[in-house]
Design a protein around this motif. Structure first.
Motif, PDB file in Angstrom:
ATOM      1  N   LEU A  63       0.831  -1.206   0.000  1.00  0.00           N
ATOM      2  CA  LEU A  63       0.000   0.000   0.000  1.00  0.00           C
ATOM      3  C   LEU A  63       0.864   1.253   0.000  1.00  0.00           C
ATOM      4  CD1 LEU A  63      -2.735   1.400   0.154  1.00  0.00           C
ATOM      5  CD2 LEU A  63      -2.642   1.163   2.644  1.00  0.00           C
ATOM      6  N   ALA A  64       1.884   1.278   0.857  1.00  0.00           N
ATOM      7  CA  ALA A  64       2.777   2.440   0.903  1.00  0.00           C
ATOM      8  C   ALA A  64       3.480   2.636  -0.434  1.00  0.00           C
ATOM      9  CB  ALA A  64       3.798   2.265   2.026  1.00  0.00           C
ATOM     10  N   LEU A  65       3.891   1.539  -1.057  1.00  0.00           N
ATOM     11  CA  LEU A  65       4.567   1.621  -2.350  1.00  0.00           C
ATOM     12  C   LEU A  65       3.620   2.143  -3.428  1.00  0.00           C
ATOM     13  CD1 LEU A  65       7.126   1.091  -3.974  1.00  0.00           C
ATOM     14  CD2 LEU A  65       6.370  -1.279  -4.277  1.00  0.00           C
ATOM     15  N   GLY A  66       2.384   1.634  -3.434  1.00  0.00           N
ATOM     16  CA  GLY A  66       1.411   2.090  -4.418  1.00  0.00           C
ATOM     17  C   GLY A  66       1.056   3.557  -4.242  1.00  0.00           C
ATOM     18  N   ILE A  67       0.844   3.968  -2.995  1.00  0.00           N
ATOM     19  CA  ILE A  67       0.547   5.380  -2.725  1.00  0.00           C
ATOM     20  C   ILE A  67       1.717   6.255  -3.151  1.00  0.00           C
ATOM     21  CG2 ILE A  67       0.117   7.076  -0.906  1.00  0.00           C
ATOM     22  CD1 ILE A  67      -2.303   5.343  -1.542  1.00  0.00           C
ATOM     23  N   GLY A  68       2.923   5.778  -2.869  1.00  0.00           N
ATOM     24  CA  GLY A  68       4.106   6.535  -3.270  1.00  0.00           C
ATOM     25  C   GLY A  68       4.210   6.688  -4.779  1.00  0.00           C
ATOM     26  N   LEU A  69       3.921   5.616  -5.511  1.00  0.00           N
ATOM     27  CA  LEU A  69       3.991   5.655  -6.971  1.00  0.00           C
ATOM     28  C   LEU A  69       3.030   6.691  -7.548  1.00  0.00           C
ATOM     29  CD1 LEU A  69       4.278   1.870  -7.942  1.00  0.00           C
ATOM     30  CD2 LEU A  69       6.023   3.642  -8.203  1.00  0.00           C
TER      31      LEU A  69
END
Length: 273
Positions: free
Chosen positions: A164-170
């Motif tokens: 989730l953190a990676l997707g939000i960051g992207l």
């Protein structure tokens, strides 16, 4: 990636939420920093990036938030889905209230179409506040999920929280650029455009820490909290992100950006979660 997941398993959950949201904020800043290297931004690219943002947020709302929230709820049948339904409604209502109160202006809209309480604030401030509205539920979602992992709830995994953190960051990366470049076109210096662009995500670490703390302090609220964040994100997508992509002739590009963002977020969550 396995080392990253293991690291987050070993540290304090509130600290994990802070680090994860600092990462998402950092990618917003990285996107805003592109204003130092480009003189302008193609409108088709802007709409495509906004569509990508919407796709990530919708996929995250289901795969990372609603599905785990329903899975960890007690009971069967209609009883099992009640926490998700209540939390979802409250999350959407929360952002609805902020939308009516907080002065803001969407990226592709005219100054006369500013929303919220009427103020004499400059267009740059209103544009930044519009993206800040996007980032409140995003930071909250990351924090709540990390808190749920620490509390040991079935359905909440450290891999899912990292995904989730990676997707939000992207999706924050193009979002930072999407804020900074319009400000640059309005005559702001590159430095000021960058500062406004990255400032739109300052709220994410705050919301992330608050979300993790709330879940750890009041564990029974986790299914409601996950759905709350999902409802808030879906409201933002439907009320703000999608309309922003429909103001010009590049709606097909925005739609394909949405599809791409959804697929990437779904793949990350299923693959890592």
């Amino acid at each position: 990636m396995e080392q990253v997941i293991q690291y987050f398993q070993e540290i304090d959950p509130v600290l994990a939420a802070l680090y994860a949201t600092l990462f998402t904020w950092g990618l917003t800043a990285a996107g805003a920093a592109l204003v130092f290297f480009f003189k302008g931004m193609n409108r088709a690219l802007l709409d495509g990036m906004l569509g990508f943002t919407g796709g990530v947020m919708v996929a995250a709302s289901f795969w990372s938030l609603l599905a785990p929230g329903i899975e960890m709820s007690p009971g069967d049948g209609f009883v099992k889905v009640i926490p998700a339904a209540v939390g979802f409604l409250l999350g959407a209502g929360f952002i609805f209230g902020l939308d009516k109160i907080l002065p803001h202006l969407h990226i592709n809209f005219k100054m006369s179409e500013a929303e919220g309480v009427k103020t004499p604030w400059h267009r740059t401030t209103l544009l930044t506040l519009a993206i800040t509205l996007h980032n409140i539920p995003e930071g909250l979602a990351v924090g709540v999920l990390f808190g749920g992992v620490a509390a040991g709830f079935e359905g909440a995994s450290i891999g899912g929280a990292v995904a989730l953190a990676l997707g939000i960051g992207l999706q924050n990366f193009p979002e930072g650029f999407a804020v900074a470049m319009p400000l640059r076109r309005q005559g702001l210096s590159r430095t000021k455009s960058f500062m406004y662009g990255q400032a739109s995500a300052l709220v994410e670490p705050i919301a992330g820490v608050l979300g993790a703390w709330a879940v750890l302090t009041f564990e029974p609220i986790l299914p409601y909290a996950l759905s709350f964040a999902a409802g808030a994100m879906i409201f933002v997508v439907v009320e703000e992100v999608i309309p922003e992509t429909q103001q010009d002739k590049y709606t097909d590009i925005a739609t394909m950006g949405f599809i791409g963002g959804f697929i990437i977020m779904m793949t990350l969550d299923v693959g890592l979660g």
